[in-house]
Design an enzyme around this catalytic site. Sequence first.
Site, PDB file in Angstrom:
ATOM      1  N   LEU A   1       0.865  -1.195   0.000  1.00  0.00           N
ATOM      2  CA  LEU A   1       0.000   0.000   0.000  1.00  0.00           C
ATOM      3  C   LEU A   1       0.894   1.236   0.000  1.00  0.00           C
ATOM      4  CD1 LEU A   1      -2.787   0.790   2.634  1.00  0.00           C
ATOM      5  CD2 LEU A   1      -0.630   2.006   2.742  1.00  0.00           C
TER       6      LEU A   1
ATOM      7  N   ASP B   1       0.128   5.715  -1.113  1.00  0.00           N
ATOM      8  CA  ASP B   1      -0.655   6.921  -0.827  1.00  0.00           C
ATOM      9  C   ASP B   1      -2.144   6.673  -0.583  1.00  0.00           C
ATOM     10  OD1 ASP B   1       1.719   7.479  -2.085  1.00  0.00           O
ATOM     11  OD2 ASP B   1       0.868   8.717  -3.642  1.00  0.00           O
TER      12      ASP B   1
HETATM   13  C1  FRU Z   1       3.787   9.198  -4.130  1.00  0.00           C
HETATM   14  C2  FRU Z   1       3.661   8.631  -5.533  1.00  0.00           C
HETATM   15  C3  FRU Z   1       2.749   9.491  -6.391  1.00  0.00           C
HETATM   16  C4  FRU Z   1       2.249   8.508  -7.417  1.00  0.00           C
HETATM   17  C5  FRU Z   1       2.101   7.253  -6.593  1.00  0.00           C
HETATM   18  C6  FRU Z   1       2.347   5.977  -7.340  1.00  0.00           C
HETATM   19  O1  FRU Z   1       4.137   8.251  -3.209  1.00  0.00           O
HETATM   20  O2  FRU Z   1       4.929   8.474  -6.126  1.00  0.00           O
HETATM   21  O3  FRU Z   1       3.378  10.628  -6.937  1.00  0.00           O
HETATM   22  O4  FRU Z   1       1.058   8.906  -8.012  1.00  0.00           O
HETATM   23  O5  FRU Z   1       3.023   7.358  -5.534  1.00  0.00           O
HETATM   24  O6  FRU Z   1       2.057   4.877  -6.543  1.00  0.00           O
END
Ligand code: FRU
Length: 462
Positions: free
Chosen positions: A39, A41
């Site tokens: 997991l 964001d």
């Molecule tokens: C931040 C990020 C975002 C991207 C996502 C991909 O942690 O790098 O910029 O959309 O994670 O999982």
Amino acid sequence: MVKYDKTTALLRMADQNARIDPSDFWRCGFHLTPPAGWLNDPNGLCRFQGYYHVFFQYAPAYPQNGQKAWGHYRSPDLINWEYLGIPLYPDTDLDKDGAYSGSALVENDRMYLFYTGNVKEPGEHDFTHSGRLSNTILVESRDGIHFSEKRCVLDSYPSDYTCHIRDPKVSGKDGRYDMVLGGRRREDKGAVLRYTSKDKENWELAEEITTEKPFGYMWECPDLIQIGERHYLAVCPQGLEAEEYRFQNNHQAGYFLLTRERTAENFVEWDMGFDFYAPQIFMDEKGRHIMIGWIGLPDEPYGNRDEKNGWTQALSLPRVLTQTAEGLLRQYPAEELEQLREKKVLQNPIRYDWIVTKEKKQTVTLRLSKELELKINEQEVLLQFTGDSGAGRTARKALHAGIEEIRVLADGSVLEIYFNHGEMVMTTRIYQETPGFEVGIEGKVSSSTLYEMKKMSWTDLR
Ligand code: FRU
């Protein structure tokens, strides 16, 4: 539209085969973790039709396959949670290399999700200066569970940007909408692009928001919020140089109060611990601004031992944001969490909520677990692992102007520490060999109340 059914099948199987092992004491009792795999964001946070919705970046087949889909939890009250499976797969030519981060907009009994469809083009590329497409995709839903076909609403960006543009956060209503995207300019400078729209479909560039001097090479996960009369820009700058008391992690997460000049000095970090990144803020029907972050960071030098149990990473507690007189933001766990306090205990809880008060000037050391101590000296806070349970994490320190209250919530392999009702926060993962936490106090405190915490309820609705 080309369908990428193979990846979908692999991710679906990994998610559906997920089984939570009750003897896994690194699993959290009142923090959200992925059913299986990875997991990162929190995404699409909103209150919709009587539920809090928490979507998240989810790679259920990790480490075999790291492709990102969206996972989905919802809760009527922030303490009883339901898992609803995967609403968005990276299954079209708009998002075949990742249904990346995004946000929710609720309007007229519909939920709109905006996210980045990550696409890697064939051929030799560094995927920064060439070879990556970032499609801003919109889907909508009448029930918050089933979503429409994916539509791309924006796919070309200013030419002074690299291919790294992503993470739409959308706000607004009644024909006036704002969307911020995080990006990396060609000269390796982080910035945010703000677009506006009258219909959520057609977006026009309104402005670029950045610092005068470069402040990191890339800004991820932007968020533009208004609390009271004040406006804030939250961003996650990558590539800042560490200072003695600031920017101690690989990448940072924090905010600018927009009435102040946007400089490195005026950037406020959300969390001074080891693990906190990519938070998102939403407002609930009570008017609370609630922030949830990822208790993890991209590319950290330290590890996460939960991987060997078939899952890894966690989300923070829902933190309610309030302002100090100067307009700085405090973060404090939503009061609903207090319903999980089971009974007062004196020592060694399995999971705890611990409130200590002390006189401002008093120095004190709190033992938060067998191998983790918190030293509060006159000007400095030091969070230090004294053994191996940090899995490579050692020490984090921060300056303070007098601490009177400390609240620690420890849960499985996660620990969150709030100082002075959330004026400063420190979050960390912790991997102990046995369940439970040994706590203790060295020095003089005014009060100490330790609660054993119950688990939140978790229903699998897949
Ligand atoms: C931040 C990020 C975002 C991207 C996502 C991909 O942690 O790098 O910029 O959309 O994670 O999982």
